[in-house]
Design an enzyme around this catalytic site. Structure first.
Site, PDB file in Angstrom:
ATOM      1  N   MET A  30       0.853  -1.197   0.000  1.00 44.70           N
ATOM      2  CA  MET A  30       0.000   0.000   0.000  1.00 44.70           C
ATOM      3  C   MET A  30       0.886   1.244   0.000  1.00 44.70           C
ATOM      4  O   MET A  30       1.666   1.462   0.938  1.00 44.70           O
ATOM      5  CB  MET A  30      -0.926   0.014   1.223  1.00 44.70           C
ATOM      6  CG  MET A  30      -2.092  -0.953   1.112  1.00 44.70           C
ATOM      7  SD  MET A  30      -3.210  -0.862   2.526  1.00 44.70           S
ATOM      8  CE  MET A  30      -2.305  -1.781   3.755  1.00 44.70           C
ATOM      9  N   ALA A  31       0.729   2.037  -1.062  1.00 47.67           N
ATOM     10  CA  ALA A  31       1.522   3.257  -1.187  1.00 47.67           C
ATOM     11  C   ALA A  31       1.237   4.191  -0.017  1.00 47.67           C
ATOM     12  O   ALA A  31       0.084   4.398   0.359  1.00 47.67           O
ATOM     13  CB  ALA A  31       1.195   3.941  -2.511  1.00 47.67           C
ATOM     14  N   CYS A  71      -2.215  -1.301 -10.650  1.00 46.64           N
ATOM     15  CA  CYS A  71      -2.470   0.050 -10.131  1.00 46.64           C
ATOM     16  C   CYS A  71      -3.448   0.804 -11.039  1.00 46.64           C
ATOM     17  O   CYS A  71      -3.240   0.887 -12.247  1.00 46.64           O
ATOM     18  CB  CYS A  71      -1.150   0.819 -10.004  1.00 46.64           C
ATOM     19  SG  CYS A  71      -1.424   2.496  -9.409  1.00 46.64           S
ATOM     20  N   LYS A 101       1.116  -8.854  -9.598  1.00 43.80           N
ATOM     21  CA  LYS A 101      -0.156  -8.495  -8.951  1.00 43.80           C
ATOM     22  C   LYS A 101      -1.066  -7.834  -9.984  1.00 43.80           C
ATOM     23  O   LYS A 101      -0.681  -6.842 -10.609  1.00 43.80           O
ATOM     24  CB  LYS A 101       0.097  -7.565  -7.768  1.00 43.80           C
ATOM     25  CG  LYS A 101      -1.151  -7.268  -6.936  1.00 43.80           C
ATOM     26  CD  LYS A 101      -0.756  -6.717  -5.566  1.00 43.80           C
ATOM     27  CE  LYS A 101      -1.943  -6.384  -4.697  1.00 43.80           C
ATOM     28  NZ  LYS A 101      -2.564  -5.109  -5.020  1.00 43.80           N
ATOM     29  N   ASP A 121     -11.013  -7.006   0.411  1.00 36.69           N
ATOM     30  CA  ASP A 121     -12.138  -7.048   1.348  1.00 36.69           C
ATOM     31  C   ASP A 121     -11.938  -7.967   2.544  1.00 36.69           C
ATOM     32  O   ASP A 121     -12.921  -8.473   3.105  1.00 36.69           O
ATOM     33  CB  ASP A 121     -13.444  -7.409   0.624  1.00 36.69           C
ATOM     34  CG  ASP A 121     -13.835  -6.340  -0.388  1.00 36.69           C
ATOM     35  OD1 ASP A 121     -13.247  -5.245  -0.345  1.00 36.69           O
ATOM     36  OD2 ASP A 121     -14.729  -6.606  -1.221  1.00 36.69           O
ATOM     37  N   ARG A 162      -6.487  -2.779   3.459  1.00 36.35           N
ATOM     38  CA  ARG A 162      -7.109  -1.768   4.318  1.00 36.35           C
ATOM     39  C   ARG A 162      -7.525  -2.306   5.677  1.00 36.35           C
ATOM     40  O   ARG A 162      -7.603  -1.557   6.651  1.00 36.35           O
ATOM     41  CB  ARG A 162      -8.287  -1.131   3.582  1.00 36.35           C
ATOM     42  CG  ARG A 162      -7.824  -0.232   2.453  1.00 36.35           C
ATOM     43  CD  ARG A 162      -8.933   0.104   1.520  1.00 36.35           C
ATOM     44  NE  ARG A 162      -9.360  -1.068   0.753  1.00 36.35           N
ATOM     45  CZ  ARG A 162     -10.347  -1.080  -0.116  1.00 36.35           C
ATOM     46  NH1 ARG A 162     -11.035   0.019  -0.340  1.00 36.35           N
ATOM     47  NH2 ARG A 162     -10.651  -2.180  -0.783  1.00 36.35           N
TER      48      ARG A 162
HETATM   49  C1  LIG Z   1      -3.785   3.343   0.276  1.00 38.98           C
HETATM   50  C2  LIG Z   1      -3.597   2.170  -0.653  1.00 38.98           C
HETATM   51  C3  LIG Z   1      -2.429   2.078  -1.385  1.00 38.98           C
HETATM   52  C4  LIG Z   1      -2.228   0.983  -2.237  1.00 38.98           C
HETATM   53  N1  LIG Z   1      -1.033   0.866  -2.895  1.00 38.98           N
HETATM   54  C5  LIG Z   1      -0.783  -0.235  -3.654  1.00 38.98           C
HETATM   55  C6  LIG Z   1       0.491  -0.429  -4.236  1.00 38.98           C
HETATM   56  O1  LIG Z   1       1.426   0.373  -4.093  1.00 38.98           O
HETATM   57  N2  LIG Z   1       0.664  -1.555  -4.992  1.00 38.98           N
HETATM   58  C7  LIG Z   1      -0.335  -2.486  -5.161  1.00 38.98           C
HETATM   59  O2  LIG Z   1      -0.136  -3.483  -5.840  1.00 38.98           O
HETATM   60  N3  LIG Z   1      -1.534  -2.319  -4.593  1.00 38.98           N
HETATM   61  C8  LIG Z   1      -1.771  -1.233  -3.835  1.00 38.98           C
HETATM   62  N4  LIG Z   1      -2.981  -1.114  -3.206  1.00 38.98           N
HETATM   63  C9  LIG Z   1      -3.982  -2.190  -3.350  1.00 38.98           C
HETATM   64  C10 LIG Z   1      -3.863  -3.206  -2.192  1.00 38.98           C
HETATM   65  O3  LIG Z   1      -2.631  -3.877  -2.239  1.00 38.98           O
HETATM   66  C11 LIG Z   1      -5.012  -4.226  -2.220  1.00 38.98           C
HETATM   67  O4  LIG Z   1      -4.858  -5.069  -3.335  1.00 38.98           O
HETATM   68  C12 LIG Z   1      -6.389  -3.587  -2.268  1.00 38.98           C
HETATM   69  O5  LIG Z   1      -6.475  -2.507  -1.367  1.00 38.98           O
HETATM   70  C13 LIG Z   1      -7.505  -4.591  -1.961  1.00 38.98           C
HETATM   71  O6  LIG Z   1      -7.335  -5.158  -0.715  1.00 38.98           O
HETATM   72  P1  LIG Z   1      -8.101  -4.661   0.630  1.00 38.98           P
HETATM   73  O7  LIG Z   1      -9.576  -4.675   0.346  1.00 38.98           O
HETATM   74  O8  LIG Z   1      -7.639  -5.653   1.645  1.00 38.98           O
HETATM   75  O9  LIG Z   1      -7.620  -3.266   0.896  1.00 38.98           O
HETATM   76  C14 LIG Z   1      -3.214  -0.010  -2.384  1.00 38.98           C
HETATM   77  C15 LIG Z   1      -4.390   0.107  -1.646  1.00 38.98           C
HETATM   78  C16 LIG Z   1      -4.581   1.175  -0.795  1.00 38.98           C
HETATM   79  C17 LIG Z   1      -5.863   1.244   0.000  1.00 38.98           C
END
Ligand SMILES: Cc1cc2nc3c(=O)[nH]c(=O)nc-3n(C[C@H](O)[C@H](O)[C@H](O)COP(=O)(O)O)c2cc1C
Length: 343
Positions: free
Chosen positions: A21-22, A104, A143, A206, A229
């Site tokens: 997560m960035a 992304c 990814k 999720d 998240r």
């Molecule tokens: C703030 C934020 C930054 C993210 N940055 C990246 C990233 O740099 N590279 C990436 O592959 N996914 C990134 N994601 C996606 C997450 O890795 C993840 O696949 C996505 O949020 C879904 O999962 P979740 O529902 O558990 O958040 C980011 C998501 C969030 C919320």
């Protein structure tokens, strides 16, 4: 369900990972989640161009430590040669795994043909995976998302290409680019990709509670899960997931106030060590927001906390705030923390 997993020649103690997560998954946060059970963490996406051009910021993202292992470094870009060079750089710098970002959805990234734009160009995508495979001996993952839009779902095709070109595992966040981060992740697609795959499939999307990780694994048959998240302000989710998956025990979903405070303190101290006091206190504010979300009088605390620039003062303010909540905690929570809080 909680099992050791191999990705290429990397043996991981379990199949629960922290999602890249960035702006979030820096060194302090990665170490914290590892302490609660995440077996593999990723840097945020790092520009391949930035690495090749030796941009300071790109190298900042690679900062790691011995307790931050094993570490996956995620790179993004659209030029196969540059991505190869970047993979070589991160390999030399000591990464344990290389991940290619093909998911992304941010416009600035898509415009350069990188991130999820790669899914719209299967020929280029194949060239990238094949060449990066040759450029590093490290385990390689990719990814991806579901596709561009609901009328353009090609995760199954892209996953097949990734495997055919030498990826050791595939990570799928089953939302489309058009969806961004809204709506619901389509776990069915994880199942469909898994049915066809000969490499481990990691599901992302999720997982907010330990039960969600169990459900994703049961419903899709995926080999591992990633938490994004759901870990914000909640590194404890990894303890909850690993416990639930290993012995079926549901642990308390929230930590005691005592544990919450000690974890926030540790996290903040690690921030200050890495970024210095001024930057550290400022950039920690987002974590404070997540840590106190949903707590009584949380917004009042956050409003006051954003005005603080000094770490000692922040610790004190946090302590007073959490103490003020102590009167409201349950008997069960006091027992769980093992500490008696004077009411
Ligand atoms: C703030 C934020 C930054 C993210 N940055 C990246 C990233 O740099 N590279 C990436 O592959 N996914 C990134 N994601 C996606 C997450 O890795 C993840 O696949 C996505 O949020 C879904 O999962 P979740 O529902 O558990 O958040 C980011 C998501 C969030 C919320």
């Amino acid at each position: 369900m909680l099992t050791e997993i191999n990705i290429g020649n990397l043996s991981l103690r379990n199949n629960i990972f922290l999602a890249p997560m960035a702006g979030v998954t820096d060194l302090p946060f990665r170490v914290l989640t590892r302490n609660f059970g995440s077996s593999l963490c990723f840097t945020e996406m790092v520009s391949a161009n930035g690495l090749v051009r030796r941009t300071y910021k790109s190298y900042e993202y690679l900062k790691s430590s011995p307790d931050d292992r094993p570490l996956g470094v995620q790179i993004f870009g659209s030029d196969p040669d540059i991505l190869c060079e970047a993979a070589g750089i991160v390999t030399e710098m000591g990464a344990d795994l290389v991940d290619i970002n093909a998911g992304c959805p941010v416009k600035k990234v898509l415009k350069t043909g990188a991130g999820a734009a790669l899914m719209r160009n299967p020929t280029k995508f194949a060239a990238i995976v094949k060449n990066v495979r040759k450029a590093t001996h490290l385990p390689l993952t990719v990814k991806i998302r579901s596709g561009w839009g609901h009328d353009e779902l090609n995760a199954i095709e892209i996953a097949g290409i990734a495997e055919g070109c030498g990826a050791d595992a595939l990570i799928l966040h089953p939302r489309t680019v058009k969806q961004g981060f809204s709506g619901v992740a389509d776990w069915n697609l994880i199942e469909m990709v898994k049915e066809r795959a000969g490499i481990p499939i990691i599901g992302s999307g999720d997982i907010r509670r330990p039960e969600d990780a169990l459900a994703m694994m049961e419903e899709t048959g995926c080999d591992g899960v990633m938490v994004g998240r759901g870990a914000l302000g909640n590194p404890w989710i990894f303890r909850g997931i690993t416990t639930l998956l290993s012995d079926g025990t549901v642990s308390p979903s929230t930590p005691s106030l005592v544990e919450r405070e000690s974890v926030i303190r540790l996290h903040l101290e690690a921030y200050i060590s890495l970024y210095g006091e001024k930057m550290g206190v400022k950039s920690f504010r987002k974590h404070l927001l997540w840590y106190t979300k949903g707590l009584k009088e949380g917004s009042k605390f956050r409003k006051a906390a954003v005005a603080v620039n000094e770490v000692g003062e922040l610790h004190e303010m946090l302590h007073k705030y959490l103490q003020s909540l102590a009167g409201g905690i349950s008997h069960a929570e006091r027992l769980y923390s093992g500490v008696t809080i004077p009411i």
